[in-house]
Design an enzyme around this catalytic site. Sequence first.
Site, PDB file in Angstrom:
ATOM      1  N   ASP A  36      -5.372   4.906  -2.107  1.00 25.76           N
ATOM      2  CA  ASP A  36      -5.552   4.687  -0.765  1.00 25.76           C
ATOM      3  C   ASP A  36      -7.267   3.661  -0.619  1.00 25.76           C
ATOM      4  O   ASP A  36      -7.028   4.884  -1.875  1.00 25.76           O
ATOM      5  CB  ASP A  36      -5.760   5.511  -0.152  1.00 25.76           C
ATOM      6  CG  ASP A  36      -5.474   5.352   1.543  1.00 25.76           C
ATOM      7  OD1 ASP A  36      -5.483   4.287   1.982  1.00 25.76           O
ATOM      8  OD2 ASP A  36      -5.493   6.302   2.144  1.00 25.76           O
ATOM      9  N   HIS A  53      -5.907  -4.666  -2.754  1.00 30.63           N
ATOM     10  CA  HIS A  53      -4.844  -5.010  -3.325  1.00 30.63           C
ATOM     11  C   HIS A  53      -4.753  -5.199  -4.860  1.00 30.63           C
ATOM     12  O   HIS A  53      -4.392  -4.907  -5.562  1.00 30.63           O
ATOM     13  CB  HIS A  53      -4.353  -5.340  -2.483  1.00 30.63           C
ATOM     14  CG  HIS A  53      -3.978  -4.332  -0.495  1.00 30.63           C
ATOM     15  ND1 HIS A  53      -4.089  -3.261  -0.422  1.00 30.63           N
ATOM     16  CD2 HIS A  53      -3.780  -5.286   0.099  1.00 30.63           C
ATOM     17  CE1 HIS A  53      -3.825  -2.672   0.954  1.00 30.63           C
ATOM     18  NE2 HIS A  53      -3.917  -4.106   1.115  1.00 30.63           N
ATOM     19  N   LEU A 147       7.700   7.181 -19.825  1.00 29.86           N
ATOM     20  CA  LEU A 147       7.493   7.561 -19.357  1.00 29.86           C
ATOM     21  C   LEU A 147       8.084   7.259 -18.227  1.00 29.86           C
ATOM     22  O   LEU A 147       8.256   5.281 -17.905  1.00 29.86           O
ATOM     23  CB  LEU A 147       5.913   7.216 -18.552  1.00 29.86           C
ATOM     24  CG  LEU A 147       5.634   6.759 -17.417  1.00 29.86           C
ATOM     25  CD1 LEU A 147       5.288   8.212 -16.732  1.00 29.86           C
ATOM     26  CD2 LEU A 147       3.990   5.926 -17.387  1.00 29.86           C
ATOM     27  N   LEU A 211      -1.293  13.683   4.024  1.00 30.01           N
ATOM     28  CA  LEU A 211       0.351  13.430   3.432  1.00 30.01           C
ATOM     29  C   LEU A 211       0.948  11.318   4.042  1.00 30.01           C
ATOM     30  O   LEU A 211       1.623  11.265   2.887  1.00 30.01           O
ATOM     31  CB  LEU A 211       1.312  13.900   3.319  1.00 30.01           C
ATOM     32  CG  LEU A 211       0.986  15.501   2.654  1.00 30.01           C
ATOM     33  CD1 LEU A 211       2.244  16.642   2.777  1.00 30.01           C
ATOM     34  CD2 LEU A 211       0.492  15.703   1.215  1.00 30.01           C
TER      35      LEU A 211
HETATM   36  C1  FPP Z   1      -3.376   1.865   0.984  1.00 31.40           C
HETATM   37  O1  FPP Z   1      -5.111   1.504   1.028  1.00 31.40           O
HETATM   38  C2  FPP Z   1      -2.456   1.174  -0.496  1.00 31.40           C
HETATM   39  C3  FPP Z   1      -1.434   0.381  -0.016  1.00 31.40           C
HETATM   40  C4  FPP Z   1      -0.758   0.520   1.220  1.00 31.40           C
HETATM   41  C5  FPP Z   1      -1.106  -0.732  -0.693  1.00 31.40           C
HETATM   42  C6  FPP Z   1      -1.381   0.027  -2.819  1.00 31.40           C
HETATM   43  C7  FPP Z   1      -0.838  -1.364  -3.602  1.00 31.40           C
HETATM   44  C8  FPP Z   1      -1.438  -1.204  -4.192  1.00 31.40           C
HETATM   45  C9  FPP Z   1      -3.018   0.079  -4.938  1.00 31.40           C
HETATM   46  C10 FPP Z   1      -1.017  -2.066  -5.407  1.00 31.40           C
HETATM   47  C11 FPP Z   1       0.344  -1.722  -6.090  1.00 31.40           C
HETATM   48  C12 FPP Z   1       0.213  -2.530  -6.632  1.00 31.40           C
HETATM   49  C13 FPP Z   1       1.769  -2.922  -7.271  1.00 31.40           C
HETATM   50  C14 FPP Z   1       1.954  -3.476  -8.849  1.00 31.40           C
HETATM   51  C15 FPP Z   1       2.825  -2.773  -6.197  1.00 31.40           C
HETATM   52  P1  FPP Z   1      -5.227   0.810   2.253  1.00 31.40           P
HETATM   53  O2  FPP Z   1      -5.379  -0.765   2.185  1.00 31.40           O
HETATM   54  O3  FPP Z   1      -4.852   1.538   3.419  1.00 31.40           O
HETATM   55  O4  FPP Z   1      -7.270   0.473   2.505  1.00 31.40           O
HETATM   56  P2  FPP Z   1      -7.857   1.638   3.439  1.00 31.40           P
HETATM   57  O5  FPP Z   1      -7.235   2.562   4.229  1.00 31.40           O
HETATM   58  O6  FPP Z   1      -9.680   1.190   2.713  1.00 31.40           O
HETATM   59  O7  FPP Z   1      -8.072   0.647   4.650  1.00 31.40           O
END
Ligand code: FPP
Length: 256
Positions: A36, A53, A147, A211
């Site tokens: 997150d 992202h 893994l 969660l």
């Molecule tokens: C939450 O942060 C994150 C997500 C919804 C996406 C997570 C995805 C990645 C870390 C990349 C994944 C990589 C692969 C290889 C599939 P947020 O956008 O909600 O952050 P915020 O709460 O600060 O807005």
Amino acid sequence: MLEHLARKWSRKEKPTEAFELDVTGQIPKHVAVIMDGNGRWAKMRSLPRVAGHRAGMKTVKEIVKAADAIGIQYMTMYAFSTENWKRPREEVDFLMKLPQEFLSTELDELVERNVRICMVGSKDELPDHTLEALEKAEERTRDNTGLQLNFALNYGSRKEIVKAVAEIAARIQAGELEPEQLDEQVINRYLYTRDIPDPDLLIRTSGEIRLSNFMLWQLAYTELWFTDVLWPDFTQEHFYQAIAEYQGRARRYGAV
Ligand code: FPP
């Protein structure tokens, strides 16, 4: 005393000195991660959310390497929830392209590392290009014994449980299963995570302490570890700090 407690529990506290992780100590078999803070990381830099992202994808690479290096057997990364479809179209489209992008550059190295890729979540609503990239990677790494890297994509724990209950009810109705046969093992067999042991440790970054519909059944006895660090800033050192703290926890599973 109070001051001491406040310091000890502060999640903002940075490690002051380098430490060596005791790799002969208890290494969790399965670590689940709620990645997150990508959006906030981007906002702090006046960048579009999708830049966060993309930066988060690089962190995935680093953390997978760190996990592999200490012999963790399963990593489950929450990459897209069933609720994330509510985000702006542009962001959803970007997130749906990330698995492809990640695998196009990383799959060869993951194969070399004997990593097995799996998807947990509902395949139903995924765009074809996302599903194809994941299924190709699943197929290519099927026999790998190192893994196991699970991408929780279009994953929602309640949806997973509802699906399991519906399938079990159908089997009971068809006379293939007796209600008396139902136990935790049977329910496990109907979850997306059917062949995966429950997580030993859950990590959530970015300071949120919840969660968010992630592995609600599977996390029953999991150790929880939260940090204020945003996912794109999360390093191998933070990861090993979480593992070191896990090693200091006493897991009693309700016993004394
Ligand atoms: C939450 O942060 C994150 C997500 C919804 C996406 C997570 C995805 C990645 C870390 C990349 C994944 C990589 C692969 C290889 C599939 P947020 O956008 O909600 O952050 P915020 O709460 O600060 O807005």
